[in-house]
Motif scaffolding. Structure first.
Motif, PDB file in Angstrom:
ATOM      1  N   ILE A 216     -19.138  23.562   3.454  1.00 20.15           N
ATOM      2  CA  ILE A 216     -19.286  24.278   2.184  1.00 20.15           C
ATOM      3  C   ILE A 216     -18.303  25.441   2.121  1.00 20.15           C
ATOM      4  O   ILE A 216     -17.816  25.912   3.139  1.00 20.15           O
ATOM      5  CB  ILE A 216     -20.717  24.820   1.982  1.00 20.15           C
ATOM      6  N   THR A 217     -18.069  25.897   0.901  1.00 15.45           N
ATOM      7  CA  THR A 217     -17.383  27.164   0.669  1.00 15.45           C
ATOM      8  C   THR A 217     -18.366  28.052  -0.071  1.00 15.45           C
ATOM      9  O   THR A 217     -18.898  27.658  -1.123  1.00 15.45           O
ATOM     10  CB  THR A 217     -16.099  26.966  -0.159  1.00 15.45           C
ATOM     11  N   VAL A 218     -18.636  29.214   0.490  1.00 13.33           N
ATOM     12  CA  VAL A 218     -19.607  30.140  -0.104  1.00 13.33           C
ATOM     13  C   VAL A 218     -18.997  30.734  -1.368  1.00 13.33           C
ATOM     14  O   VAL A 218     -17.890  31.270  -1.344  1.00 13.33           O
ATOM     15  CB  VAL A 218     -19.972  31.258   0.889  1.00 13.33           C
ATOM     16  N   THR A 219     -19.739  30.633  -2.499  1.00 15.78           N
ATOM     17  CA  THR A 219     -19.245  31.165  -3.769  1.00 15.78           C
ATOM     18  C   THR A 219     -20.007  32.406  -4.213  1.00 15.78           C
ATOM     19  O   THR A 219     -19.592  33.076  -5.148  1.00 15.78           O
ATOM     20  CB  THR A 219     -19.316  30.099  -4.880  1.00 15.78           C
ATOM     21  N   GLY A 220     -21.134  32.703  -3.571  1.00 19.33           N
ATOM     22  CA  GLY A 220     -21.855  33.915  -3.938  1.00 19.33           C
ATOM     23  C   GLY A 220     -23.283  33.920  -3.423  1.00 19.33           C
ATOM     24  O   GLY A 220     -23.745  32.976  -2.769  1.00 19.33           O
ATOM     25  N   TYR A 221     -23.955  35.000  -3.738  1.00 17.73           N
ATOM     26  CA  TYR A 221     -25.373  35.178  -3.418  1.00 17.73           C
ATOM     27  C   TYR A 221     -26.046  35.713  -4.676  1.00 17.73           C
ATOM     28  O   TYR A 221     -25.422  36.435  -5.452  1.00 17.73           O
ATOM     29  CB  TYR A 221     -25.560  36.184  -2.276  1.00 17.73           C
ATOM     30  N   SER A 222     -27.283  35.332  -4.879  1.00 18.89           N
ATOM     31  CA  SER A 222     -28.027  35.867  -6.016  1.00 18.89           C
ATOM     32  C   SER A 222     -29.513  35.873  -5.684  1.00 18.89           C
ATOM     33  O   SER A 222     -29.953  35.251  -4.718  1.00 18.89           O
ATOM     34  CB  SER A 222     -27.755  35.042  -7.281  1.00 18.89           C
ATOM     35  N   TYR A 223     -30.249  36.591  -6.515  1.00 13.88           N
ATOM     36  CA  TYR A 223     -31.702  36.641  -6.352  1.00 13.88           C
ATOM     37  C   TYR A 223     -32.300  35.584  -7.262  1.00 13.88           C
ATOM     38  O   TYR A 223     -32.003  35.534  -8.461  1.00 13.88           O
ATOM     39  CB  TYR A 223     -32.242  38.025  -6.718  1.00 13.88           C
ATOM     40  N   HIS A 224     -33.116  34.715  -6.679  1.00 12.52           N
ATOM     41  CA  HIS A 224     -33.758  33.650  -7.447  1.00 12.52           C
ATOM     42  C   HIS A 224     -35.144  34.124  -7.848  1.00 12.52           C
ATOM     43  O   HIS A 224     -36.008  34.343  -6.984  1.00 12.52           O
ATOM     44  CB  HIS A 224     -33.839  32.370  -6.607  1.00 12.52           C
ATOM     45  N   SER A 225     -35.376  34.283  -9.147  1.00 11.54           N
ATOM     46  CA  SER A 225     -36.633  34.870  -9.620  1.00 11.54           C
ATOM     47  C   SER A 225     -37.837  33.971  -9.344  1.00 11.54           C
ATOM     48  O   SER A 225     -38.936  34.468  -9.095  1.00 11.54           O
ATOM     49  CB  SER A 225     -36.545  35.200 -11.112  1.00 11.54           C
ATOM     50  N   TYR A 226     -37.674  32.663  -9.362  1.00 15.92           N
ATOM     51  CA  TYR A 226     -38.796  31.770  -9.087  1.00 15.92           C
ATOM     52  C   TYR A 226     -39.158  31.784  -7.602  1.00 15.92           C
ATOM     53  O   TYR A 226     -40.321  31.872  -7.236  1.00 15.92           O
ATOM     54  CB  TYR A 226     -38.473  30.340  -9.541  1.00 15.92           C
ATOM     55  N   LEU A 227     -38.141  31.696  -6.745  1.00 12.62           N
ATOM     56  CA  LEU A 227     -38.387  31.716  -5.303  1.00 12.62           C
ATOM     57  C   LEU A 227     -38.698  33.116  -4.789  1.00 12.62           C
ATOM     58  O   LEU A 227     -39.233  33.276  -3.714  1.00 12.62           O
ATOM     59  CB  LEU A 227     -37.167  31.173  -4.544  1.00 12.62           C
ATOM     60  N   LYS A 228     -38.291  34.111  -5.577  1.00 12.91           N
ATOM     61  CA  LYS A 228     -38.460  35.519  -5.204  1.00 12.91           C
ATOM     62  C   LYS A 228     -37.758  35.834  -3.878  1.00 12.91           C
ATOM     63  O   LYS A 228     -38.305  36.480  -2.991  1.00 12.91           O
ATOM     64  CB  LYS A 228     -39.934  35.910  -5.151  1.00 12.91           C
ATOM     65  N   GLU A 229     -36.526  35.346  -3.790  1.00 14.11           N
ATOM     66  CA  GLU A 229     -35.711  35.600  -2.613  1.00 14.11           C
ATOM     67  C   GLU A 229     -34.243  35.387  -2.943  1.00 14.11           C
ATOM     68  O   GLU A 229     -33.901  34.781  -3.960  1.00 14.11           O
ATOM     69  CB  GLU A 229     -36.123  34.696  -1.449  1.00 14.11           C
ATOM     70  N   ASP A 230     -33.383  35.876  -2.053  1.00 12.38           N
ATOM     71  CA  ASP A 230     -31.952  35.655  -2.204  1.00 12.38           C
ATOM     72  C   ASP A 230     -31.619  34.214  -1.867  1.00 12.38           C
ATOM     73  O   ASP A 230     -32.238  33.602  -0.990  1.00 12.38           O
ATOM     74  CB  ASP A 230     -31.160  36.576  -1.272  1.00 12.38           C
ATOM     75  N   VAL A 231     -30.630  33.681  -2.574  1.00 11.57           N
ATOM     76  CA  VAL A 231     -30.143  32.329  -2.303  1.00 11.57           C
ATOM     77  C   VAL A 231     -28.634  32.396  -2.094  1.00 11.57           C
ATOM     78  O   VAL A 231     -27.977  33.337  -2.537  1.00 11.57           O
ATOM     79  CB  VAL A 231     -30.482  31.344  -3.447  1.00 11.57           C
ATOM     80  N   ILE A 232     -28.123  31.391  -1.403  1.00 17.23           N
ATOM     81  CA  ILE A 232     -26.685  31.273  -1.206  1.00 17.23           C
ATOM     82  C   ILE A 232     -26.172  30.216  -2.181  1.00 17.23           C
ATOM     83  O   ILE A 232     -26.779  29.162  -2.342  1.00 17.23           O
ATOM     84  CB  ILE A 232     -26.356  30.906   0.266  1.00 17.23           C
ATOM     85  N   GLU A 233     -25.082  30.531  -2.852  1.00 21.46           N
ATOM     86  CA  GLU A 233     -24.439  29.590  -3.772  1.00 21.46           C
ATOM     87  C   GLU A 233     -23.188  29.069  -3.083  1.00 21.46           C
ATOM     88  O   GLU A 233     -22.476  29.825  -2.415  1.00 21.46           O
ATOM     89  CB  GLU A 233     -24.089  30.297  -5.072  1.00 21.46           C
ATOM     90  N   PHE A 234     -22.906  27.778  -3.264  1.00 23.05           N
ATOM     91  CA  PHE A 234     -21.778  27.185  -2.543  1.00 23.05           C
ATOM     92  C   PHE A 234     -21.218  25.978  -3.271  1.00 23.05           C
ATOM     93  O   PHE A 234     -21.861  25.421  -4.166  1.00 23.05           O
ATOM     94  CB  PHE A 234     -22.190  26.800  -1.119  1.00 23.05           C
ATOM     95  N   THR A 235     -20.030  25.592  -2.854  1.00 25.15           N
ATOM     96  CA  THR A 235     -19.393  24.356  -3.306  1.00 25.15           C
ATOM     97  C   THR A 235     -19.224  23.463  -2.092  1.00 25.15           C
ATOM     98  O   THR A 235     -18.700  23.898  -1.065  1.00 25.15           O
ATOM     99  CB  THR A 235     -18.011  24.640  -3.951  1.00 25.15           C
ATOM    100  N   ARG A 236     -19.685  22.222  -2.217  1.00 18.05           N
ATOM    101  CA  ARG A 236     -19.528  21.252  -1.132  1.00 18.05           C
ATOM    102  C   ARG A 236     -18.094  20.732  -1.086  1.00 18.05           C
ATOM    103  O   ARG A 236     -17.334  20.887  -2.035  1.00 18.05           O
ATOM    104  CB  ARG A 236     -20.471  20.067  -1.343  1.00 18.05           C
TER     105      ARG A 236
END
Length: 133
Positions: free
Chosen positions: A26-46
């Motif tokens: 993967i290539t990491v494209t960012g991080y964000s807070y997921h309101s449903y999961l109530k946690e940070d997630v990693i965003e990526f491109t495969r």
């Protein structure tokens, strides 16, 4: 190899095993807070261009593996009884053939305990080679 606490920097290309599944590049494209999961997630491109995101939990990052690795080596335990179809279990995945065969040898000599055992009549281990996804 590192787990959840590691956050690769945005733009970094790295192998990761999501929830103990087969490693992907993967290539990491960012991080964000997921309101449903109530946690940070990693965003990526495969590697195939597909964009995705996942929880940061239960992932293993392989920062020591070169991103130009072309193959994964799967150690597979296959078993069956007479006149039955066989079943297989992935014992582990490795980035070099030496690691895969070394682990196989360690299982055979009893140095390493396998993750799966069976009382089936026919049992064997083999190494399967797959292209990096």
């Amino acid at each position: 190899m590192t787990t959840n606490a590691y956050r690769p920097e945005v733009g970094k290309t790295i192998f990761v095993s999501l929830s103990d599944n087969t490693p992907i590049l993967i290539t990491v494209t960012g991080y964000s807070y997921h309101s449903y999961l109530k946690e940070d997630v990693i965003e990526f491109t495969r590697k195939n261009g597909e964009n995705n995101w996942t929880s940061l939990d239960n992932n293993t990052f392989y920062h020591e593996v070169p991103v130009d690795a072309k193959y994964l080596y799967f150690l597979i335990f296959e078993y069956s009884n007479f006149m039955e179809s066989s079943e297989g279990h992935i014992e582990g995945f490795f980035f070099t053939p030496e690691e895969a065969f070394s682990h196989l040898q360690a299982i055979k000599t009893g140095e390493v305990k396998p993750t799966y055992t069976s009382s089936a009549e026919f049992q064997e281990y083999f190494v399967e080679v797959r292209e990096v996804d």
